[in-house]
Design an enzyme around this catalytic site. Structure first.
Site, short mmCIF file in Angstrom:
data_model
loop_
_atom_site.label_atom_id
_atom_site.label_comp_id
_atom_site.label_asym_id
_atom_site.label_seq_id
_atom_site.Cartn_x
_atom_site.Cartn_y
_atom_site.Cartn_z
N LYS A 1 0.85 -1.20 0.00
CA LYS A 1 0.00 0.00 0.00
C LYS A 1 0.89 1.25 0.00
CE LYS A 1 -3.97 2.28 1.40
NZ LYS A 1 -4.04 3.46 0.56
N TYR B 1 11.40 1.92 9.29
CA TYR B 1 11.63 2.72 10.50
C TYR B 1 13.03 3.32 10.58
CZ TYR B 1 7.01 1.50 12.08
OH TYR B 1 5.65 1.38 12.16
N GLY C 1 -3.82 3.00 12.26
CA GLY C 1 -4.77 2.56 13.27
C GLY C 1 -6.10 2.17 12.67
N ASP D 1 -11.81 20.16 14.23
CA ASP D 1 -13.12 20.59 14.73
C ASP D 1 -13.26 22.10 14.61
OD1 ASP D 1 -13.68 17.83 16.01
OD2 ASP D 1 -11.75 18.44 16.83
N ALA E 1 -11.70 23.94 12.41
CA ALA E 1 -11.85 24.25 10.98
C ALA E 1 -13.31 24.07 10.55
CB ALA E 1 -10.94 23.36 10.15
N ARG E 2 -13.94 23.02 11.04
CA ARG E 2 -15.35 22.77 10.70
C ARG E 2 -16.23 23.90 11.24
NH1 ARG E 2 -14.75 16.39 12.34
NH2 ARG E 2 -14.26 15.64 10.26
N HIS F 1 -11.00 15.85 21.23
CA HIS F 1 -11.43 15.65 19.84
C HIS F 1 -12.43 14.49 19.90
CE1 HIS F 1 -11.57 14.97 15.58
NE2 HIS F 1 -11.07 13.76 15.71
#
Ligand code: NAD
Length: 313
Positions: free
Chosen positions: A33, A59, A73, A142, A144-145, A169
């Site tokens: 990917k 790494y 994640g 948040d 920015a929204r 958040h």
């Protein structure tokens, strides 16, 4: 950049599009990917204003990096409860941080994986880096929204709006309405002087900002453009040593009456990471909301810290 899913690859695109960094190394446990994203992104470079070197790495490449950003994640939509997400992402994030630190990395650690305030705390704990060199994206998205919705409502450029969403958040975030200004004018004066605007609309805008991720998820699935640009903005503030005040997840040590958590607060960001936290004068209601948000984070953090300590034994 560790994690080349929706968030990581969009962030990489934002960085190259705006020529923020000289090099971007993509790392993912799914190395195919990362390799595919690197190829695809490289084909956009000829159209950027200046070149960026992009490749799939490992790494060891973190050793002399200025910034490592973790976007790896699982997301909430894949898991049943917030706690399961937190447990899974704690394992993922702490393992990644250990690999990053083993490389000899001594730069700035930027965290985006959710729950971001908690993952930032865990990353700080595991990394052994000074707290100022570890930051999370906090409430930058948040905010920015919120500012976007306010810009549409008042029909002004978002650059003329000084407003913040602070706290977690997540669901307990809140707007600091008492300090909101549009073109330098306090919201209270603006509403008093202009019958076109009212408080219930302003409250509704904050709710819409807080609920935005749920709505996007219902409409199209994961969110990534907003966070991609938010991470680009933070990276630019670090790389260009901007001293920009941005609402990030920073470690509070008495500020806003709280201690020993990472939480969304305005902080000065420059090449050394985040420096001082700016304490806005919150009213009583906002103080109460900040405390609720901090308590929510402490509750999530407690079992995860126990889990981490058990793993270390
Ligand atoms: P995604 O599933 O598209 O991508 C995750 C990537 O992480 C995958 O490519 C996967 O292979 C990789 N990965 C998983 N475990 C790994 C490991 N141990 N080592 C290396 N790579 C690993 O998910 P996404 O939509 O990109 O979201 C990523 C994270 O960002 C989630 O936690 C999500 O909740 C979070 N997010 C945060 C914000 C914010 O405001 N902070 C906004 C949106 C999403």
């Amino acid at each position: 950049m560790v994690g080349t899913g929706f968030v990581g690859s969009t962030f990489a695109f934002a960085l190259l599009n705006q020529s923020v960094t000289e090099e971007i190394v993509l790392i993912d446990m799914n190395s195919k990917k990362a390799e595919g994203e690197a190829m695809d992104l490289n084909h956009a470079v000829p159209f950027a204003s200046s070149p960026t070197k992009i490749w799939q790495g490992d790494y060891n490449d973190c050793r002399d990096a200025n910034i490592v950003c973790i976007t790896a994640g699982v997301s909430q939509s894949e898991e049943v409860t917030r706690l399961t997400v937190a447990e899974k992402n704690t394992k993922i994030t702490t393992e990644i941080v250990e690999c990053v630190m083993t490389s000899g990395f001594n730069g700035i650690l930027l965290i985006a994986s959710n729950p971001v305030d908690v993952m930032t705390y865990m990353s700080w704990k595991v990394s052994g880096l000074p707290k100022n060199k570890v930051l999370g994206s906090g409430t930058i998205l948040d905010t920015a929204r919120y500012v976007h919705l306010l810009g549409s409502y008042f029909e002004v450029d978002t650059k003329n709006i000084q407003g913040y969403i602070l706290g977690e958040h997540g669901d307990s975030q809140f707007p600091v309405t008492s300090q909101l200004t549009i073109g330098g004018q306090n919201i209270k004066d603006l509403i008093q002087n202009n019958k076109k605007y009212n408080w219930s609309d302003i409250d509704e805008i904050a709710i819409q900002a807080q609920q935005a991720a749920y709505l996007i998820s219902e409409l199209k699935g994961p969110t990534y453009y907003g966070i991609g640009m938010s991470l680009m903005r933070l990276t630019r503030a670090i790389v260009k040593n901007e001293n920009a005040i941005l609402p990030i997840s920073a470690y509070v040590n008495g500020e806003y009456g709280e201690r020993d958590i990472y939480i969304g607060v305005p902080a000065l960001v420059n090449r050394n990471g985040w420096q001082e936290i700016y304490e806005l004068s919150l009213n009583e209601d906002e103080h109460r909301k900040f405390k609720t948000s901090a308590d929510t984070l402490k509750e999530t953090l407690a079992p995860l810290l126990k889990m981490l300590n058990q793993d270390e034994v």
